[in-house]
Design a protein around this motif. Structure first.
Motif, PDB file in Angstrom:
ATOM      1  N   ASN A 157     130.768  75.138   1.365  1.00  0.00           N
ATOM      2  CA  ASN A 157     131.430  76.007   0.391  1.00  0.00           C
ATOM      3  C   ASN A 157     130.927  75.812  -1.040  1.00  0.00           C
ATOM      4  O   ASN A 157     131.412  76.469  -1.953  1.00  0.00           O
ATOM      5  N   LEU A 158     129.968  74.930  -1.239  1.00  0.00           N
ATOM      6  CA  LEU A 158     129.392  74.761  -2.574  1.00  0.00           C
ATOM      7  C   LEU A 158     128.686  76.045  -3.001  1.00  0.00           C
ATOM      8  O   LEU A 158     128.113  76.762  -2.165  1.00  0.00           O
ATOM      9  N   PRO A 159     128.688  76.358  -4.292  1.00  0.00           N
ATOM     10  CA  PRO A 159     128.002  77.553  -4.770  1.00  0.00           C
ATOM     11  C   PRO A 159     126.522  77.623  -4.371  1.00  0.00           C
ATOM     12  O   PRO A 159     125.981  78.706  -4.192  1.00  0.00           O
ATOM     13  N   ALA A 160     125.885  76.475  -4.194  1.00  0.00           N
ATOM     14  CA  ALA A 160     124.467  76.466  -3.810  1.00  0.00           C
ATOM     15  C   ALA A 160     124.224  77.128  -2.465  1.00  0.00           C
ATOM     16  O   ALA A 160     123.140  77.662  -2.218  1.00  0.00           O
ATOM     17  N   PHE A 161     125.232  77.125  -1.593  1.00  0.00           N
ATOM     18  CA  PHE A 161     125.079  77.723  -0.271  1.00  0.00           C
ATOM     19  C   PHE A 161     125.613  79.149  -0.198  1.00  0.00           C
ATOM     20  O   PHE A 161     125.539  79.787   0.838  1.00  0.00           O
ATOM     21  N   SER A 162     126.141  79.664  -1.287  1.00  0.00           N
ATOM     22  CA  SER A 162     126.732  81.006  -1.249  1.00  0.00           C
ATOM     23  C   SER A 162     125.687  82.111  -1.251  1.00  0.00           C
ATOM     24  O   SER A 162     125.942  83.196  -0.761  1.00  0.00           O
ATOM     25  N   SER A 163     124.523  81.843  -1.797  1.00  0.00           N
ATOM     26  CA  SER A 163     123.472  82.861  -1.839  1.00  0.00           C
ATOM     27  C   SER A 163     122.135  82.206  -1.525  1.00  0.00           C
ATOM     28  O   SER A 163     121.445  81.717  -2.418  1.00  0.00           O
ATOM     29  N   GLY A 164     121.753  82.221  -0.273  1.00  0.00           N
ATOM     30  CA  GLY A 164     120.517  81.577   0.172  1.00  0.00           C
ATOM     31  C   GLY A 164     119.255  82.226  -0.346  1.00  0.00           C
ATOM     32  O   GLY A 164     118.199  81.613  -0.393  1.00  0.00           O
TER      33      GLY A 164
END
Length: 130
Positions: free
Chosen positions: A100-107
């Protein structure tokens, strides 16, 4: 043991209770970094090379690779004997917070390999939680 390297402690003097204390301390670090009210969580949104976000992701990766939240891994004498973390492990129970970290929200906007390295380290240690 990884912990003994930093505390100048003889392996014979270091017991499981002390390893549990170290693992709990790393679990607290893990939880603080994942707290959405703190900046560390938000920093991962812009994880570009040499950024704070990349450093946060790299710290998570090293915590996972070192098995620092798991006393049983800290107790293992070599990486070949570690195997996979048990299903009841701290990492397995809390990996949803990582996803759920922002880094994984938009690959599609990844600028650094740190996100990929963290994902593969988690998958290697304990697999994906369904």
């Amino acid at each position: 043991h990884i912990v003994c390297k930093y505390q100048e402690v003889n392996d014979d003097d270091f017991n499981l209770n002390q390893l549990n204390e170290v693992a709990v301390a790393w679990q607290c670090v893990w939880n603080k970094l994942l707290d959405s009210d703190r900046r560390y969580h938000a920093y991962t949104m812009n994880a570009s090379p040499s950024s704070t976000g990349e450093l946060v992701l790299m710290l998570f990766t090293e915590i996972v690779r070192g098995g620092l939240t798991e006393a049983k891994i800290l107790l293992a004498s070599d990486t070949a004997s570690i195997g996979h973390v048990q299903k009841s492990s701290f990492l397995r129970k809390h990996q949803e917070k990582i996803w759920n970290l922002p880094a994984f929200s938009s690959g599609s906007e990844l600028e650094t390999s740190a996100t990929f390295e963290l994902a593969t380290a988690i998958i290697h240690q304990c697999g994906l939680v369904e």
